[in-house]
Design a protein around this motif. Structure first.
Motif, PDB file in Angstrom:
ATOM      1  N   THR A 471      17.742  -8.343 -25.844  1.00  0.00           N
ATOM      2  CA  THR A 471      17.837  -7.011 -26.429  1.00  0.00           C
ATOM      3  C   THR A 471      16.497  -6.308 -26.421  1.00  0.00           C
ATOM      4  O   THR A 471      16.403  -5.115 -26.084  1.00  0.00           O
ATOM      5  N   ILE A 472      15.429  -7.024 -26.802  1.00  0.00           N
ATOM      6  CA  ILE A 472      14.093  -6.407 -26.795  1.00  0.00           C
ATOM      7  C   ILE A 472      13.712  -6.006 -25.378  1.00  0.00           C
ATOM      8  O   ILE A 472      13.193  -4.906 -25.131  1.00  0.00           O
ATOM      9  N   THR A 473      13.969  -6.894 -24.425  1.00  0.00           N
ATOM     10  CA  THR A 473      13.632  -6.595 -23.028  1.00  0.00           C
ATOM     11  C   THR A 473      14.404  -5.383 -22.527  1.00  0.00           C
ATOM     12  O   THR A 473      13.845  -4.496 -21.856  1.00  0.00           O
ATOM     13  N   HIS A 474      15.685  -5.312 -22.881  1.00  0.00           N
ATOM     14  CA  HIS A 474      16.507  -4.181 -22.440  1.00  0.00           C
ATOM     15  C   HIS A 474      16.038  -2.882 -23.085  1.00  0.00           C
ATOM     16  O   HIS A 474      15.929  -1.845 -22.413  1.00  0.00           O
ATOM     17  N   ARG A 475      15.745  -2.933 -24.371  1.00  0.00           N
ATOM     18  CA  ARG A 475      15.384  -1.710 -25.069  1.00  0.00           C
ATOM     19  C   ARG A 475      14.000  -1.200 -24.670  1.00  0.00           C
ATOM     20  O   ARG A 475      13.788   0.015 -24.567  1.00  0.00           O
ATOM     21  N   LEU A 476      13.084  -2.127 -24.483  1.00  0.00           N
ATOM     22  CA  LEU A 476      11.711  -1.721 -24.194  1.00  0.00           C
ATOM     23  C   LEU A 476      11.383  -1.761 -22.714  1.00  0.00           C
ATOM     24  O   LEU A 476      10.312  -1.334 -22.287  1.00  0.00           O
ATOM     25  N   GLY A 477      12.305  -2.305 -21.934  1.00  0.00           N
ATOM     26  CA  GLY A 477      12.129  -2.292 -20.491  1.00  0.00           C
ATOM     27  C   GLY A 477      11.084  -3.247 -19.976  1.00  0.00           C
ATOM     28  O   GLY A 477      10.667  -3.149 -18.822  1.00  0.00           O
ATOM     29  N   ARG A 478      10.648  -4.196 -20.795  1.00  0.00           N
ATOM     30  CA  ARG A 478       9.622  -5.139 -20.336  1.00  0.00           C
ATOM     31  C   ARG A 478       9.742  -6.447 -21.108  1.00  0.00           C
ATOM     32  O   ARG A 478      10.025  -6.461 -22.302  1.00  0.00           O
ATOM     33  N   GLU A 479       9.506  -7.518 -20.375  1.00  0.00           N
ATOM     34  CA  GLU A 479       9.630  -8.850 -20.951  1.00  0.00           C
ATOM     35  C   GLU A 479       8.330  -9.312 -21.597  1.00  0.00           C
ATOM     36  O   GLU A 479       8.282 -10.367 -22.209  1.00  0.00           O
ATOM     37  N   ASP A 480       7.268  -8.516 -21.446  1.00  0.00           N
ATOM     38  CA  ASP A 480       5.973  -8.938 -21.962  1.00  0.00           C
ATOM     39  C   ASP A 480       5.551  -8.152 -23.206  1.00  0.00           C
ATOM     40  O   ASP A 480       4.382  -8.147 -23.579  1.00  0.00           O
ATOM     41  N   HIS A 481       6.496  -7.456 -23.836  1.00  0.00           N
ATOM     42  CA  HIS A 481       6.201  -6.818 -25.110  1.00  0.00           C
ATOM     43  C   HIS A 481       5.894  -7.916 -26.133  1.00  0.00           C
ATOM     44  O   HIS A 481       6.492  -9.000 -26.100  1.00  0.00           O
ATOM     45  N   PRO A 482       4.951  -7.674 -27.080  1.00  0.00           N
ATOM     46  CA  PRO A 482       4.606  -8.725 -28.053  1.00  0.00           C
ATOM     47  C   PRO A 482       5.808  -9.307 -28.785  1.00  0.00           C
ATOM     48  O   PRO A 482       5.880 -10.523 -29.000  1.00  0.00           O
ATOM     49  N   HIS A 483       6.782  -8.450 -29.139  1.00  0.00           N
ATOM     50  CA  HIS A 483       7.968  -8.971 -29.819  1.00  0.00           C
ATOM     51  C   HIS A 483       8.806  -9.829 -28.877  1.00  0.00           C
ATOM     52  O   HIS A 483       9.410 -10.825 -29.291  1.00  0.00           O
ATOM     53  N   ALA A 484       8.832  -9.455 -27.611  1.00  0.00           N
ATOM     54  CA  ALA A 484       9.570 -10.245 -26.632  1.00  0.00           C
ATOM     55  C   ALA A 484       8.888 -11.584 -26.406  1.00  0.00           C
ATOM     56  O   ALA A 484       9.556 -12.622 -26.263  1.00  0.00           O
ATOM     57  N   LEU A 485       7.566 -11.586 -26.382  1.00  0.00           N
ATOM     58  CA  LEU A 485       6.839 -12.841 -26.209  1.00  0.00           C
ATOM     59  C   LEU A 485       7.123 -13.792 -27.369  1.00  0.00           C
ATOM     60  O   LEU A 485       7.333 -14.997 -27.165  1.00  0.00           O
ATOM     61  N   ALA A 486       7.130 -13.247 -28.578  1.00  0.00           N
ATOM     62  CA  ALA A 486       7.412 -14.088 -29.748  1.00  0.00           C
ATOM     63  C   ALA A 486       8.828 -14.654 -29.678  1.00  0.00           C
ATOM     64  O   ALA A 486       9.056 -15.837 -29.973  1.00  0.00           O
ATOM     65  N   ALA A 487       9.785 -13.817 -29.296  1.00  0.00           N
ATOM     66  CA  ALA A 487      11.164 -14.285 -29.185  1.00  0.00           C
ATOM     67  C   ALA A 487      11.296 -15.345 -28.102  1.00  0.00           C
ATOM     68  O   ALA A 487      12.014 -16.343 -28.279  1.00  0.00           O
ATOM     69  N   ARG A 488      10.616 -15.144 -26.971  1.00  0.00           N
ATOM     70  CA  ARG A 488      10.668 -16.127 -25.891  1.00  0.00           C
ATOM     71  C   ARG A 488      10.063 -17.458 -26.332  1.00  0.00           C
ATOM     72  O   ARG A 488      10.553 -18.537 -25.965  1.00  0.00           O
ATOM     73  N   GLY A 489       8.991 -17.392 -27.123  1.00  0.00           N
ATOM     74  CA  GLY A 489       8.383 -18.622 -27.618  1.00  0.00           C
ATOM     75  C   GLY A 489       9.323 -19.393 -28.526  1.00  0.00           C
ATOM     76  O   GLY A 489       9.461 -20.624 -28.420  1.00  0.00           O
ATOM     77  N   ASN A 490       9.987 -18.677 -29.414  1.00  0.00           N
ATOM     78  CA  ASN A 490      10.952 -19.331 -30.299  1.00  0.00           C
ATOM     79  C   ASN A 490      12.136 -19.886 -29.512  1.00  0.00           C
ATOM     80  O   ASN A 490      12.650 -20.970 -29.811  1.00  0.00           O
ATOM     81  N   LEU A 491      12.561 -19.149 -28.506  1.00  0.00           N
ATOM     82  CA  LEU A 491      13.672 -19.618 -27.682  1.00  0.00           C
ATOM     83  C   LEU A 491      13.310 -20.923 -26.980  1.00  0.00           C
ATOM     84  O   LEU A 491      14.104 -21.882 -26.971  1.00  0.00           O
TER      85      LEU A 491
END
Length: 746
Positions: A471-491
């Protein structure tokens, strides 16, 4: 003075300055009725509440019976059924039905009764009403009158001041109301009216549809009754809507679940409502909310209900709705009408707003159940959310998220509270997820996933963080947004915890590349990713490589973050763990003992990380050749875990498993089997029969019973393990044996 009628002489009390005349003989024909009883609903259910009312009315110990409950539960229909039953069975001589929405309506009904019986001066209805009440007072009479007065839909208890019918052995008063004020119960006995039972709901909906010539699939109708929350008014109007639109129950349920649709659009038009109903479900509670908002503390009930409408209908913890974010929100919502903000709202006032909503039956407020202190019907919640414009709805949703975060303890010692907070966060996401990504991903999104994982629900945590990442990647259009990085780490972390070491390793490696490129080598997010990646090496079967990686990583953590940073402490725990897994349990015990000293110094004896380190220390001592010491350490540890975390916490359960393990290794095979059998009961209760931890415990029970010589018991446990539906019998792979519990996240 007496009034002569065909039933004989009736005594009448005299009210001051009231002029009335005796009715001529035969002017009043008994039995006599004033007012119109609402007609019976087409699919009326003779449910338990009706019998409870009849039983209560048979007891003349109190003056009135008070049917109370939320709007739409069928109070008026129950009262009408009771009145009709009494009338048709000759139980009353005088029946008065009053639609008691206002004080004036009650006065006019009493005045009409007086006009029929006493012939007072019609210019003075208040005096006539007083004369009628005086006439009702008990007094000797040759043929006394048996009466029943129904005051339907009393909106304000104050409207009945001075108008309560007297207590009388031959008289009955029945009141229906949404109010639950103490002043009402002081006058009579409450008969709470709730929702239909599932069986009553299904029968009602089937009968209601039969009236329209419909015969729908029973399973589909049962699902629809659940979606409508077993509310009689909603079921009645849904049946009419289905008939008018020729829609089947399944498609209607899909429309109900569509958050883009308004509830009002899924109900009949006002002119097409069944059974003379005055309003739709969508508008059924508007007047109640207006009245609640007028109660002290004025102006707070509505915004409080709006917040509650975003959360779990089955129960909101009290601290969520009296916490600082809610108090700030209520303060902003309360103004004096001139644009000036009034004094800050206090916890006491927030609790007062909850009581006001409770008094109007808009919520159930039970402070004695702090984890589920506030409950609201799902359709009330839906109607309230529908009333908000998008901007306000988003603001209320974010405030609710802030309130959940503020109430969420950093350490989840109370598993019941944590479960309730997760349920409320899940409900909020289902109702207003979009609002939690404005302007960035709200912290609640991450906290919910972490809580799921920490509660032992690794699969749910993986699903949550995958959705969050996408969802973060889709909304912000990038997988390297800080929130996306945090989510990827938890995943990646929870994939590793769930046993997918290859997937976790690949995800961590990809994430590390992005962290190094975007954040640099010394950023905490980068270092945390290195921790996960190193752990993945061990989980993939390379404990030596994992130990070496943690040794190198620890040097950087000490240099960048210092010795007391959580990342540094976690790395030390992982280093100890993988050294032990690599064949050096004594070295692992030494490292863990040193870590425990720092945990005690920094966090205290009762912090979960300290307790987790004690779990590991006990395990490594056992692995190093001291099973008696490990068993004793686990027994002492279990007492503290029960006190601090409670009996159902995953670490408490894991320690019970470890205690059984080391008791068995120390030679007490029967004791190990007994402890494991007791643990299995709780695993089944908390996790169900097919959870991995339950299967591990089952396998351990087979093992210990067999080793203890109980071959029949081992056979029984093994047969239970292979029941159809179990993971082992579905070919999902071997279940690992139960060893030490690593409390360091590695």
């Amino acid at each position: 003075m007496h009034v002569h009628a065909d039933r004989g002489s009736l005594a009448v009390g005299r009210a001051d300055h009231v002029t009335y005349h005796a009715a001529p003989h035969g002017a009043v024909s008994w039995p006599h009725q004033v007012g119109v009883i609402p007609r019976r609903a087409s699919a009326f259910q003779d449910r338990a509440s009706a019998w409870q009312l009849r039983d209560a009315s048979a007891d003349a110990a109190t003056a009135a019976r008070i049917l109370d409950g939320m709007g739409g539960v069928g109070k008026t229909q129950l009262a009408a059924d009771h009145a009709r039953h009494a009338w048709e069975n000759g139980e009353v001589d005088l029946l008065i039905w009053v639609t008691a929405a206002s004080r004036q309506a009650v006065i006019e009904a009493y005045a009409q009764a007086a006009a029929d019986i006493l012939h007072p001066d019609p210019a003075y209805p208040e005096r006539a009403a007083a004369a009628f009440l005086a006439w009702l007072e008990p007094k000797p009479a040759p043929q006394p009158v048996r009466w029943l007065i129904v005051l339907d839909d009393v909106a304000d208890p104050g409207d009945l001041r001075g108008l309560w019918p007297p207590a009388h052995s031959l008289g009955r008063t029945l009141i229906t109301t949404r109010r639950r004020d103490a002043t009402l119960t002081a006058h009579g006995r409450r008969v709470p009216v709730g929702l239909f039972t599932p069986a009553e709901s299904l029968t009602y909906l089937q009968q209601a549809l039969t009236v329209y010539g419909r015969s729908d699939n029973v399973a589909d109708l049962a699902a629809l009754t659940e979606a409508l929350g077993h509310l009689p008014l909603a079921l009645s109007q849904a049946a009419a809507y289905l008939a008018d639109t020729h829609l089947d129950a399944t498609h209607y349920r899909v429309r109900l679940a569509d958050r883009a649709r308004q509830l009002a659009d899924l109900l009949p038009e006002s002119e097409a409502l069944p059974d003379d109903q005055p309003t739709t479900v969508a508008a059924a509670w508007s007047l109640s909310l207006e009245r609640a908002d007028q109660l002290r503390p004025a102006g707070l009930a509505r915004p409080m209900l709006q917040l509650s409408a975003m959360l779990d209908a089955n129960g909101v913890p009290l601290q969520v709705l009296i916490g600082e974010p809610v108090l700030t929100h209520l303060t902003a919502q309360r103004s004096d009408g001139a644009g000036q903000t009034l004094p800050a709202v206090s916890e006491e006032e927030a609790a007062g707003a909850l009581r006001a909503l409770h008094r109007l039956s808009l919520i159930d407020h039970t402070p004695d159940e702090p984890h589920q202190a506030v409950r609201a019907h799902q359709l009330i919640q839906r109607a309230i959310r529908d009333s908000l414009i998008p901007e306000d709805r988003d603001h209320v949703a974010r405030t609710a998220a802030d309130a959940l975060i503020a109430a969420w303890p950093e350490v989840e010692r109370d598993t019941d509270l944590a479960r309730a907070l997760r349920a409320n966060a899940t409900a909020l996401l289902a109702r207003a997820e979009d609002a939690l990504y404005q302007p960035d991903a709200h912290g609640l999104l991450h906290r919910l996933g972490q809580s799921l994982g920490e509660a032992g629900q690794s699969s749910a945590a993986i699903k949550h963080f995958q959705h969050l990442t996408d969802t973060i990647t889709h909304r912000l259009g990038r997988e390297d947004h800080p929130h996306a990085l945090a989510a990827r780490g938890n995943l990646a972390h929870w994939r590793g915890e769930a046993g997918d070491s290859a997937g976790a390793s690949a995800a961590s490696a990809a994430l590390l590349e992005d962290c190094l490129r975007l954040l640099g080598a010394d950023h905490p997010e980068t270092l945390g990713t290195r921790i996960n990646l190193a752990a993945c090496r061990g989980q993939a079967g390379d404990p030596d490589g994992a130990a070496a990686a943690f040794g190198a990583l620890l040097e950087d953590l000490l240099r960048v973050l210092g010795p007391d940073h959580p990342h540094t402490l976690a790395a030390r725990g992982n280093l100890a763990h993988w050294r032990g897994e690599a064949g050096d349990p004594a070295g692992a015990a030494q490292l863990t003992a040193a870590l425990l000293e720092d945990r005690l110094r920094l966090l205290g004896a009762d912090h979960p990380e300290t307790l987790g380190t004690r779990i590991n220390l006990a395990a490594w001592r056992g692995e190093a050749g001291d099973p008696d010491g490990a068993a004793a350490a686990n027994a002492a540890l279990l007492e503290d875990l029960l006190r601090v975390l409670g009996p159902d916490h995953p670490r408490t359960l894991a320690t019970r498993g470890n205690l059984a393990h080391w008791r068995g290794e120390a030679g007490d095979l029967v004791g190990a089997a007994q402890l494991t059998a007791a643990l299995l009961e709780d695993r089944l209760r908390l996790l169900g029969p097919h959870h991995l931890e339950t299967l591990i415990t089952r396998m351990n029970l087979v093992s210990w019973r067999g080793k203890a010589g109980d071959l029949a018991g081992a056979d029984t446990a093994f047969a239970a393990l292979l029941q159809p539906g179990d993971a082992a019998s579905r070919g999902e792979g071997a279940v690992p044996g139960q060893g030490l519990t690593n409390g360091e996240g590695g």
